[in-house]
Design a protein around this motif. Structure first.
Motif, PDB file in Angstrom:
ATOM      1  N   MET A 188       0.731  -1.597  -0.469  1.00  0.00           N
ATOM      2  CA  MET A 188       0.360   0.116   0.255  1.00  0.00           C
ATOM      3  C   MET A 188       0.796   1.310  -0.023  1.00  0.00           C
ATOM      4  O   MET A 188       1.487   1.325   0.906  1.00  0.00           O
ATOM      5  N   ASP A 189       0.736   2.561  -0.822  1.00  0.00           N
ATOM      6  CA  ASP A 189       1.713   3.678  -1.039  1.00  0.00           C
ATOM      7  C   ASP A 189       0.862   4.316  -0.567  1.00  0.00           C
ATOM      8  O   ASP A 189      -0.584   4.964  -1.823  1.00  0.00           O
ATOM      9  N   ILE A 190       1.530   5.289   0.049  1.00  0.00           N
ATOM     10  CA  ILE A 190       0.250   6.915   1.372  1.00  0.00           C
ATOM     11  C   ILE A 190       1.357   7.582   0.925  1.00  0.00           C
ATOM     12  O   ILE A 190       2.154   8.177   0.642  1.00  0.00           O
ATOM     13  N   LEU A 191      -0.046   9.007   0.485  1.00  0.00           N
ATOM     14  CA  LEU A 191      -0.152  10.411   0.541  1.00  0.00           C
ATOM     15  C   LEU A 191      -0.403  11.261   1.557  1.00  0.00           C
ATOM     16  O   LEU A 191      -1.839  10.971   1.567  1.00  0.00           O
ATOM     17  N   ILE A 192       0.258  11.546   1.669  1.00  0.00           N
ATOM     18  CA  ILE A 192      -0.224  12.632   2.820  1.00  0.00           C
ATOM     19  C   ILE A 192       0.095  13.732   3.448  1.00  0.00           C
ATOM     20  O   ILE A 192       0.935  14.614   3.012  1.00  0.00           O
ATOM     21  N   THR A 193      -0.986  14.858   3.010  1.00  0.00           N
ATOM     22  CA  THR A 193      -0.784  15.876   3.020  1.00  0.00           C
ATOM     23  C   THR A 193      -1.081  16.764   4.142  1.00  0.00           C
ATOM     24  O   THR A 193      -2.195  16.110   4.739  1.00  0.00           O
ATOM     25  N   GLY A 194      -0.500  18.206   4.421  1.00  0.00           N
ATOM     26  CA  GLY A 194      -0.347  18.966   5.810  1.00  0.00           C
ATOM     27  C   GLY A 194       0.006  17.644   6.930  1.00  0.00           C
ATOM     28  O   GLY A 194      -0.537  17.642   8.196  1.00  0.00           O
ATOM     29  N   GLY A 195       1.052  16.768   6.187  1.00  0.00           N
ATOM     30  CA  GLY A 195       1.091  16.111   7.613  1.00  0.00           C
ATOM     31  C   GLY A 195       2.385  16.006   8.973  1.00  0.00           C
ATOM     32  O   GLY A 195       2.767  15.061   9.575  1.00  0.00           O
ATOM     33  N   ALA A 196       2.627  18.109   8.388  1.00  0.00           N
ATOM     34  CA  ALA A 196       3.549  17.482  10.051  1.00  0.00           C
ATOM     35  C   ALA A 196       2.217  18.210  10.875  1.00  0.00           C
ATOM     36  O   ALA A 196       2.360  19.148  11.749  1.00  0.00           O
ATOM     37  N   GLY A 197       0.739  19.060  10.193  1.00  0.00           N
ATOM     38  CA  GLY A 197      -0.068  19.462  11.314  1.00  0.00           C
ATOM     39  C   GLY A 197      -1.158  18.344  12.164  1.00  0.00           C
ATOM     40  O   GLY A 197      -0.315  17.556  12.796  1.00  0.00           O
ATOM     41  N   PHE A 198      -1.656  18.731  12.816  1.00  0.00           N
ATOM     42  CA  PHE A 198      -2.559  18.518  13.528  1.00  0.00           C
ATOM     43  C   PHE A 198      -2.887  16.726  13.232  1.00  0.00           C
ATOM     44  O   PHE A 198      -2.057  15.552  13.965  1.00  0.00           O
ATOM     45  N   VAL A 199      -4.232  16.498  12.042  1.00  0.00           N
ATOM     46  CA  VAL A 199      -4.915  15.099  12.009  1.00  0.00           C
ATOM     47  C   VAL A 199      -3.643  14.438  11.633  1.00  0.00           C
ATOM     48  O   VAL A 199      -3.635  13.091  11.158  1.00  0.00           O
ATOM     49  N   GLY A 200      -3.122  15.523  10.071  1.00  0.00           N
ATOM     50  CA  GLY A 200      -1.892  14.991   9.546  1.00  0.00           C
ATOM     51  C   GLY A 200      -0.740  14.237  10.244  1.00  0.00           C
ATOM     52  O   GLY A 200      -0.263  13.366  10.106  1.00  0.00           O
ATOM     53  N   SER A 201      -0.405  14.728  11.106  1.00  0.00           N
ATOM     54  CA  SER A 201       0.738  13.738  11.961  1.00  0.00           C
ATOM     55  C   SER A 201       0.592  12.781  12.627  1.00  0.00           C
ATOM     56  O   SER A 201       0.888  11.553  12.575  1.00  0.00           O
ATOM     57  N   LEU A 217      -2.318  10.967  11.317  1.00  0.00           N
ATOM     58  CA  LEU A 217      -2.497  10.109  10.715  1.00  0.00           C
ATOM     59  C   LEU A 217      -1.251   9.219  10.145  1.00  0.00           C
ATOM     60  O   LEU A 217      -1.072   8.078   9.860  1.00  0.00           O
ATOM     61  N   ALA A 218      -0.054   9.924  10.310  1.00  0.00           N
ATOM     62  CA  ALA A 218       1.289   9.565   9.310  1.00  0.00           C
ATOM     63  C   ALA A 218       1.313   8.626  10.250  1.00  0.00           C
ATOM     64  O   ALA A 218       2.312   7.512   9.842  1.00  0.00           O
ATOM     65  N   ILE A 219       1.541   8.655  11.576  1.00  0.00           N
ATOM     66  CA  ILE A 219       2.180   7.994  12.432  1.00  0.00           C
ATOM     67  C   ILE A 219       1.705   7.164  12.340  1.00  0.00           C
ATOM     68  O   ILE A 219       2.005   5.842  12.458  1.00  0.00           O
ATOM     69  N   TYR A 220       0.156   6.712  12.739  1.00  0.00           N
ATOM     70  CA  TYR A 220      -0.617   5.601  12.632  1.00  0.00           C
ATOM     71  C   TYR A 220      -0.207   4.742  11.681  1.00  0.00           C
ATOM     72  O   TYR A 220      -0.704   3.546  11.405  1.00  0.00           O
ATOM     73  N   LEU A 221      -0.124   5.156  10.162  1.00  0.00           N
ATOM     74  CA  LEU A 221      -0.492   4.708   8.872  1.00  0.00           C
ATOM     75  C   LEU A 221       1.140   3.783   8.355  1.00  0.00           C
ATOM     76  O   LEU A 221       1.185   3.269   7.836  1.00  0.00           O
ATOM     77  N   GLN A 222       2.185   4.561   8.861  1.00  0.00           N
ATOM     78  CA  GLN A 222       3.056   4.066   9.005  1.00  0.00           C
ATOM     79  C   GLN A 222       3.467   2.329   8.965  1.00  0.00           C
ATOM     80  O   GLN A 222       4.256   2.004   8.651  1.00  0.00           O
ATOM     81  N   LYS A 223       2.417   1.970   9.513  1.00  0.00           N
ATOM     82  CA  LYS A 223       2.799   0.640   9.765  1.00  0.00           C
ATOM     83  C   LYS A 223       1.845   0.003   9.193  1.00  0.00           C
ATOM     84  O   LYS A 223       1.944  -1.357   8.993  1.00  0.00           O
ATOM     85  N   LEU A 269       6.026  15.274  13.997  1.00  0.00           N
ATOM     86  CA  LEU A 269       7.079  13.869  13.233  1.00  0.00           C
ATOM     87  C   LEU A 269       7.839  13.477  14.118  1.00  0.00           C
ATOM     88  O   LEU A 269       8.331  12.333  13.209  1.00  0.00           O
ATOM     89  N   GLU A 270       7.976  13.667  15.599  1.00  0.00           N
ATOM     90  CA  GLU A 270       8.735  12.586  15.667  1.00  0.00           C
ATOM     91  C   GLU A 270       8.213  11.418  15.739  1.00  0.00           C
ATOM     92  O   GLU A 270       7.142  10.752  16.369  1.00  0.00           O
ATOM     93  N   GLY A 271       9.373  10.086  15.792  1.00  0.00           N
ATOM     94  CA  GLY A 271       8.829   9.011  15.394  1.00  0.00           C
ATOM     95  C   GLY A 271       8.450   7.745  13.887  1.00  0.00           C
ATOM     96  O   GLY A 271       8.358   6.820  13.346  1.00  0.00           O
ATOM     97  N   PHE A 272       8.066   9.329  13.365  1.00  0.00           N
ATOM     98  CA  PHE A 272       8.242   9.455  10.962  1.00  0.00           C
ATOM     99  C   PHE A 272       9.144   8.451  11.136  1.00  0.00           C
ATOM    100  O   PHE A 272      10.143   9.045  10.790  1.00  0.00           O
ATOM    101  N   GLU A 273       8.738   7.510   9.992  1.00  0.00           N
ATOM    102  CA  GLU A 273      10.034   6.802   9.327  1.00  0.00           C
ATOM    103  C   GLU A 273       9.715   7.754   7.691  1.00  0.00           C
ATOM    104  O   GLU A 273      10.742   6.378   7.427  1.00  0.00           O
ATOM    105  N   GLY A 274       8.985   7.122   7.303  1.00  0.00           N
ATOM    106  CA  GLY A 274       9.092   7.284   5.706  1.00  0.00           C
ATOM    107  C   GLY A 274       9.523   9.048   5.261  1.00  0.00           C
ATOM    108  O   GLY A 274      10.257   9.387   5.752  1.00  0.00           O
TER     109      GLY A 274
END
Length: 304
Positions: free
Chosen positions: A1-14, A16-22, A41-46
């Motif tokens: 699964m390939d995912i793009l998140i816009t506004g990913g450093a914002g409230f909801v976006g971040s 989502l990013a931390i959760y969806l990276q799994k 985005l601390e802990g984000f590995e994408g």
């Protein structure tokens, strides 16, 4: 699964990013950092792309080495008191236009953030078929985005799911300052043993939804049919109730300091969602009530 998140450093976006990276094989966050902060985005590995997607001729191939299956569009100026209506509309609307055009080429499913603000001062409970009556530029931008999504869904065989967030609170919102949730702002005041300041006389109510439930709604939207859905609890919470719960969780006993409301022209005195469509079509039902949400949030903040 390939995912793009816009506004990913914002409230909801971040969140989502931390959760969806799994769940993702490839995951990329794009954010111009005008509102969001990299610390979210601390802990984000994408991958992280720093770019303004509201500008024309966004060269996606320059930044991405994959075509996303899903685009979670969270990028937005969410400050309802932002003074420049023209820039608010340009930024929010053109960002979404660029995302929709990119989604046509990549055949990605678009899951985007709308807002309960589109209902304005409408009657409650607010259902997806209720009249939309936006009262400020932010809400109007979301109103236009919903219109755009409907057109692209009909004309280009594109899958688009809009999520009308009601009042979201929770971890990673602190950077928003005065635009952060009242729960966060009141908690800061009460942690310092200051009387919580709320508009006269605290009886206004909101459908408050915890960020963990919002993330879950986005996950459910991945399999949902195109359309627009309320993301809320379906339960009203007055500001007096918020103060009551915060007092209990924080171990304080502070009385509200009631102040005049300077935003009466567009202020929503009450919001409450009809959540039946989200339950039947998306399978989404909020798990956190106001007590459990605030308790979990205060523990994350280290306040208890």
């Amino acid at each position: 699964m390939d995912i793009l998140i816009t506004g990913g450093a914002g409230f909801v976006g971040s969140n989502l990013a931390i959760y969806l990276q799994k769940m993702a094989d490839n995951i990329t966050v794009v954010d111009d950092l005008s509102k969001g902060v990299y610390k979210n985005l601390e802990g984000f590995e994408g991958d992280v792309v720093v770019a303004d997607i509201s500008k024309e001729n966004m060269d996606w191939e320059h930044y991405l080495d994959f075509e996303p299956d899903y685009i979670f569009h969270q990028a937005s100026n969410t400050d309802t008191t932002y003074p420049d209506d023209k820039e608010m509309l340009r930024s929010n609307i053109e960002s979404f236009r660029n995302i929709l055009e990119f989604a046509i080429n990549s055949q990605a499913k678009v899951i985007y953030a709308s807002s309960a603000g589109v209902y304005g001062k409408g009657t409650i409970p607010m259902s997806e078929n209720s009249q939309r009556d936006p009262k400020n530029a932010y809400a109007f931008s979301k109103y236009i985005m919903e219109n755009m999504a409907r057109k692209y869904t009909e004309n280009y065989d594109l899958e688009c799911v809009g999520l009308r967030y009601f009042n979201v609170y929770g971890p990673r919102e602190s950077f928003k300052g005065k635009a952060a949730s009242m729960i966060y702002q009141l908690a800061l005041q009460m942690k310092e043993l200051k009387r919580p300041r709320i508009f006269e006389f605290g009886e206004q109510f909101r459908d408050q939804i915890y960020i963990k439930d919002v993330v879950e709604a986005n996950i459910e939207a991945m399999e949902a049919p195109s359309g627009v859905y309320n993301v809320a609890t379906g339960k009203p919470t007055s500001f007096n109730k918020i103060v009551e719960v915060l007092n209990k969780v924080l171990g304080t006993n502070l009385e509200p300091d009631y102040i005049k409301n300077p935003y009466t022209q567009f202020y929503q005195d009450q919001t409450l969602a009809d959540v039946s469509l989200a339950a039947s079509k998306m399978g989404f039902v909020a798990k956190y009530d106001i007590e459990s949400g605030i308790e979990d949030y205060m523990r994350w903040l280290g306040f208890v």
